[in-house]
Motif scaffolding. Structure first.
Motif, PDB file in Angstrom:
ATOM      1  N   VAL A 175       4.315   0.449  -5.584  1.00 41.38           N
ATOM      2  CA  VAL A 175       3.252  -0.004  -4.553  1.00 41.38           C
ATOM      3  C   VAL A 175       2.215  -0.728  -5.835  1.00 41.38           C
ATOM      4  CG1 VAL A 175       1.103   0.710  -3.697  1.00 41.38           C
ATOM      5  CG2 VAL A 175       3.108   2.206  -3.341  1.00 41.38           C
ATOM      6  N   ILE A 176       2.019  -2.228  -5.056  1.00 38.71           N
ATOM      7  CA  ILE A 176       1.254  -3.204  -5.964  1.00 38.71           C
ATOM      8  C   ILE A 176       0.498  -3.889  -4.845  1.00 38.71           C
ATOM      9  CG2 ILE A 176       1.225  -5.118  -7.214  1.00 38.71           C
ATOM     10  CD1 ILE A 176       4.005  -4.554  -8.110  1.00 38.71           C
ATOM     11  N   HIS A 177      -0.702  -3.601  -5.028  1.00 39.41           N
ATOM     12  CA  HIS A 177      -1.864  -4.234  -4.058  1.00 39.41           C
ATOM     13  C   HIS A 177      -1.764  -5.999  -4.257  1.00 39.41           C
ATOM     14  CE1 HIS A 177      -4.359  -0.230  -4.003  1.00 39.41           C
ATOM     15  NE2 HIS A 177      -3.169  -0.063  -3.170  1.00 39.41           N
ATOM     16  N   SER A 199       0.860  -1.207   0.137  1.00 37.69           N
ATOM     17  CA  SER A 199       0.018   0.139  -0.115  1.00 37.69           C
ATOM     18  C   SER A 199       0.758   1.156   0.125  1.00 37.69           C
ATOM     19  CB  SER A 199      -1.085  -0.134   1.326  1.00 37.69           C
ATOM     20  OG  SER A 199      -0.068   0.172   2.524  1.00 37.69           O
ATOM     21  N   LYS A 200       0.359   2.328  -0.358  1.00 42.17           N
ATOM     22  CA  LYS A 200       1.013   3.558  -0.332  1.00 42.17           C
ATOM     23  C   LYS A 200       1.699   3.794   1.064  1.00 42.17           C
ATOM     24  CE  LYS A 200      -1.748   5.626  -4.204  1.00 42.17           C
ATOM     25  NZ  LYS A 200      -2.715   6.705  -4.605  1.00 42.17           N
ATOM     26  N   GLU A 214      -3.023  -1.877   9.919  1.00 42.20           N
ATOM     27  CA  GLU A 214      -3.294  -2.901   8.731  1.00 42.20           C
ATOM     28  C   GLU A 214      -2.286  -2.404   7.411  1.00 42.20           C
ATOM     29  OE1 GLU A 214      -4.689  -5.816   8.566  1.00 42.20           O
ATOM     30  OE2 GLU A 214      -6.042  -5.643  10.238  1.00 42.20           O
ATOM     31  N   GLY A 215      -1.474  -3.360   7.364  1.00 46.51           N
ATOM     32  CA  GLY A 215      -0.364  -3.065   6.227  1.00 46.51           C
ATOM     33  C   GLY A 215      -1.458  -3.112   4.952  1.00 46.51           C
ATOM     34  N   PHE A 216      -2.457  -3.818   4.687  1.00 45.50           N
ATOM     35  CA  PHE A 216      -3.354  -3.779   3.520  1.00 45.50           C
ATOM     36  C   PHE A 216      -4.571  -3.952   3.906  1.00 45.50           C
ATOM     37  CE2 PHE A 216      -5.357  -5.462  -0.425  1.00 45.50           C
ATOM     38  CZ  PHE A 216      -5.295  -4.290  -0.984  1.00 45.50           C
TER      39      PHE A 216
END
Length: 366
Positions: free
Chosen positions: A175-177, A155-156, A282-284
């Motif tokens: 940044v790649i989800h 995430s950003k 939460e990281g993502f």
């Protein structure tokens, strides 16, 4: 392309699941994928076509901790050199900080091909409870691993945390989800659920302090929502006892259902009126995307990390402040006025779309 994923074991977890989802997708696109696990633990099925190897450290000597990083790096070097007899790897991805520390000590992995995949907020995970010299030392250790390296952040917020929070300059970054098997989730969500046809709320996540079940249970009580709250997850008996005590203290024990995590949580998510996330960080936030794929409205604290990047536009109504009262207000609003979930935007999280972003990193290197 030949692609290598390195990770320190595959116990049940979001990062571990992401590694295997990516590997499955890349193999499906015709690429050769190896997954090197640095421990034998594996709670997932290895996708067909993936070259899975365990690089096991068997040292039992009393001083093994002192030499762990260099010793395990040498074992990994040997495995990489052996694998590359069949052809050089085009891309190498290291997942999770423990793995990254070992990979940083390797000699046979070319740094221009290597990307560290950062899945969490390091300032929260590693600095929150450290002070003085301990905090300074941990910052230095993290800097030594990632300074002038290539990093993929989920995430950003994660990318900003590692660069600004630790004063790290990266060689390259992206940044790649996280990827999701959207069709697979839809299919599995149709399986039976014992609470189908009933109204209930659900939280899916480990029974761990940073998930803040205390905040969630207090918010649930304050919201006055009368339908049951299902807490699905895994954790110690001690922690589960604590959560039950929280529900009793809040006066909602009769409406809180604690359920062990199941391999397929999607029917539970799909049949719920609302999915809730009450974390401090939460990281993502994988479960938020999984809820949206299941067309279930999601509510989350606007905690540091990925939730604000997932719940955007009309879905941003589902983001609450960090207090129990603010979370309760948001829960009540979404419960009574659920947002429309645009399924076309969910496609950006598909395996194909995310794998393509990973593959593009090789083109950048050239």
């Amino acid at each position: 392309m030949r692609i290598l994923m390195v990770i320190d074991g595959l116990p049940g977890g979001g990062a571990e699941k992401t590694v295997l989802t990516l590997s499955q997708g890349l193999v499906g696109m015709g690429h050769q994928v190896s997954v090197f696990s640095l421990r034998r633990v594996c709670d997932y099925d290895i996708p067909e076509g993936v070259d899975y190897q365990v690089i096991l450290d068997t040292c039992k000597k009393p001083w093994r901790k002192l030499t762990e990083l260099s010793r395990r790096a040498a074992l990994l070097d040997s495995a990489v050199e052996q694998a590359q007899k069949k052809g050089k790897f085009d891309l190498i991805f290291s997942h999770l900080h423990k793995t990254d520390r070992i990979v940083a000590h390797t000699k046979s992995i070319p740094r221009e091909k290597l990307w560290y995949c950062v899945h969490g907020m390091f300032s929260f995970s590693y600095l929150q409870h450290r002070h003085g010299f301990s905090r300074w030392l941990k910052r230095k250790k993290i800097q030594s691993v990632y300074q002038n390296s290539n990093v993929v952040a989920v995430s950003k917020a994660v990318l900003q945390d590692i660069t600004q929070g630790f004063d790290i300059t990266l060689s390259r970054s992206s940044v790649i989800h996280n990827p999701f098997d959207i069709d697979g989730i839809h299919l599995r969500a149709k399986e039976p659920c014992e609470m189908a046809g009933q109204d209930y709320l659900i939280h899916v996540g480990r029974f761990h302090e940073h998930k803040r079940h205390d905040r969630l249970i207090n918010a649930y009580a304050l919201s006055k929502i009368q339908v049951p709250l299902v807490l699905m997850g895994s954790g110690s008996e001690e922690r589960i006892t604590e959560i039950k005590a929280m529900a009793s203290a809040a006066g909602v024990a009769d409406r809180v259902i604690i359920k062990s995590f199941v391999p397929n949580p999607y029917p539970w998510i799909a049949n719920a009126r609302m999915l809730l996330l009450s974390s401090d960080c939460e990281g993502f936030g994988n479960v938020l995307v999984e809820a949206l794929i299941c067309q279930t409205p999601a509510v989350s604290t606007r905690c540091p990390g990925g939730p604000a990047e997932i719940l955007t536009e009309g879905l941003a109504r589902g983001l609450s402040g960090m207090t129990a009262q603010e979370l309760a207000n948001t829960m009540l609003d979404i419960y009574n006025n659920p947002p429309i979930i645009d399924s076309t935007k969910i496609e950006s999280y598909s395996i194909g779309a995310i794998c393509q972003q990973y593959l593009s990193l090789a083109a950048e290197e050239r």
